[in-house]
Design a protein around this motif. Structure first.
Motif, short mmCIF file in Angstrom:
data_model
loop_
_atom_site.label_atom_id
_atom_site.label_comp_id
_atom_site.label_asym_id
_atom_site.label_seq_id
_atom_site.Cartn_x
_atom_site.Cartn_y
_atom_site.Cartn_z
N CYS A 133 -6.48 9.02 -2.02
CA CYS A 133 -5.27 8.54 -2.71
C CYS A 133 -5.48 8.73 -4.20
O CYS A 133 -6.37 8.11 -4.79
CB CYS A 133 -5.02 7.08 -2.39
N ALA A 134 -4.66 9.57 -4.78
CA ALA A 134 -4.74 9.84 -6.21
C ALA A 134 -3.61 9.12 -6.94
O ALA A 134 -2.44 9.31 -6.59
CB ALA A 134 -4.66 11.34 -6.46
N ALA A 135 -3.97 8.32 -7.91
CA ALA A 135 -2.99 7.58 -8.70
C ALA A 135 -2.76 8.28 -10.03
O ALA A 135 -3.71 8.74 -10.67
CB ALA A 135 -3.46 6.16 -8.93
N SER A 136 -1.52 8.35 -10.44
CA SER A 136 -1.19 8.95 -11.73
C SER A 136 -0.03 8.19 -12.37
O SER A 136 0.64 7.41 -11.71
CB SER A 136 -0.81 10.42 -11.55
N GLY A 137 0.15 8.43 -13.66
CA GLY A 137 1.24 7.76 -14.36
C GLY A 137 0.71 6.72 -15.33
O GLY A 137 -0.40 6.81 -15.82
N SER A 138 1.50 5.70 -15.56
CA SER A 138 1.18 4.66 -16.55
C SER A 138 0.27 3.60 -15.93
O SER A 138 0.68 2.48 -15.64
CB SER A 138 2.47 4.03 -17.07
N ILE A 139 -0.97 3.97 -15.78
CA ILE A 139 -1.95 3.08 -15.15
C ILE A 139 -2.76 2.41 -16.24
O ILE A 139 -3.50 3.06 -16.96
CB ILE A 139 -2.86 3.86 -14.20
N ASP A 140 -2.61 1.10 -16.35
CA ASP A 140 -3.37 0.36 -17.35
C ASP A 140 -4.77 0.03 -16.87
O ASP A 140 -5.70 -0.09 -17.66
CB ASP A 140 -2.65 -0.94 -17.70
N SER A 141 -4.87 -0.14 -15.57
CA SER A 141 -6.16 -0.54 -15.01
C SER A 141 -6.16 -0.26 -13.52
O SER A 141 -5.11 -0.06 -12.92
CB SER A 141 -6.40 -2.03 -15.26
N THR A 142 -7.33 -0.24 -12.95
CA THR A 142 -7.45 -0.08 -11.49
C THR A 142 -8.31 -1.20 -10.95
O THR A 142 -9.31 -0.97 -10.27
CB THR A 142 -8.06 1.29 -11.13
N ASP A 143 -7.92 -2.44 -11.30
CA ASP A 143 -8.73 -3.59 -10.90
C ASP A 143 -8.95 -3.63 -9.39
O ASP A 143 -10.05 -3.87 -8.92
CB ASP A 143 -8.05 -4.89 -11.34
N PHE A 144 -7.87 -3.40 -8.64
CA PHE A 144 -7.96 -3.45 -7.19
C PHE A 144 -7.35 -2.19 -6.60
O PHE A 144 -6.20 -1.88 -6.85
CB PHE A 144 -7.23 -4.68 -6.64
N MET A 145 -8.14 -1.47 -5.82
CA MET A 145 -7.64 -0.30 -5.09
C MET A 145 -7.93 -0.56 -3.62
O MET A 145 -9.09 -0.84 -3.26
CB MET A 145 -8.31 0.98 -5.59
N SER A 146 -6.90 -0.49 -2.81
CA SER A 146 -7.03 -0.93 -1.42
C SER A 146 -6.36 0.05 -0.47
O SER A 146 -5.53 0.87 -0.86
CB SER A 146 -6.39 -2.30 -1.23
N TRP A 147 -6.74 -0.09 0.78
CA TRP A 147 -6.07 0.59 1.88
C TRP A 147 -5.55 -0.47 2.85
O TRP A 147 -6.26 -1.42 3.20
CB TRP A 147 -7.02 1.52 2.62
N TYR A 148 -4.30 -0.30 3.24
CA TYR A 148 -3.67 -1.12 4.27
C TYR A 148 -3.28 -0.19 5.41
O TYR A 148 -3.25 1.03 5.25
CB TYR A 148 -2.39 -1.79 3.73
N ARG A 149 -2.95 -0.78 6.55
CA ARG A 149 -2.43 0.01 7.66
C ARG A 149 -1.39 -0.78 8.42
O ARG A 149 -1.40 -2.01 8.41
CB ARG A 149 -3.54 0.46 8.61
N GLN A 150 -0.50 -0.04 9.06
CA GLN A 150 0.55 -0.67 9.86
C GLN A 150 0.72 0.12 11.14
O GLN A 150 1.11 1.29 11.10
CB GLN A 150 1.86 -0.75 9.09
N ALA A 151 0.43 -0.54 12.24
CA ALA A 151 0.60 0.06 13.56
C ALA A 151 2.02 -0.24 14.05
O ALA A 151 2.64 -1.21 13.61
CB ALA A 151 -0.44 -0.49 14.53
N PRO A 152 2.53 0.56 14.98
CA PRO A 152 3.89 0.33 15.49
C PRO A 152 4.04 -1.08 16.05
O PRO A 152 3.21 -1.55 16.83
CB PRO A 152 4.02 1.38 16.60
N GLY A 153 5.07 -1.77 15.60
CA GLY A 153 5.35 -3.11 16.10
C GLY A 153 4.48 -4.20 15.53
O GLY A 153 4.57 -5.36 15.95
N LYS A 154 3.64 -3.85 14.57
CA LYS A 154 2.74 -4.84 13.98
C LYS A 154 2.96 -4.95 12.47
O LYS A 154 3.54 -4.06 11.86
CB LYS A 154 1.28 -4.47 14.27
#
Length: 119
Positions: free
Chosen positions: A22-43
């Motif tokens: 995951c590449a972040a670009s733009g007006s980024i002041d900080s990257t204090d927290f970088m996370s991955w989430y997931r969502q399964a069907p129906g959950k």
């Protein structure tokens, strides 16, 4: 504006591996927290792993119980990029995986990338 672009999803057999980026670009002041989430069907969307910056919490990482020992989150601070190495994948890991970045009161989501694990 901040943009998060994810890549690396796909179809894999159980026991296989994938690496998400995951590449972040733009007006980024900080990257204090970088996370991955997931969502399964129906959950509901759930947190998978978080990487905190060295200035926030000594660069710590945290994982959801179902992925501990199998997934590894890492970051390239210079490129504002976060990775998720997923090993020993299981069919229950099938979901759309979302990148998330936060600092202060700001937070942004990626568009999601599909991960499908066949049995």
């Amino acid at each position: 504006q901040v943009q998060l672009v994810e890549s690396g999803g796909g179809l894999v057999q159980a026991g296989g591996s994938l690496r998400l980026s995951c590449a972040a670009s733009g007006s980024i002041d900080s990257t204090d927290f970088m996370s991955w989430y997931r969502q399964a069907p129906g959950k509901q969307r759930e947190l998978v792993a978080t990487s905190t910056s060295a200035s926030t919490s000594a660069g710590s990482t945290n994982y959801a119980d179902p992925v501990k020992g199998r997934f590894t989150i890492s970051r390239d601070g210079a490129k504002n990029t976060v990775f998720l190495q997923m090993n020993s994948l299981k069919p229950e890991d099938t979901a759309v995986y979302y990148c998330h970045i936060a600092w202060g009161k700001n937070y942004y989501w990626g568009q999601g990338t599909q991960v499908t694990v066949s049995s």
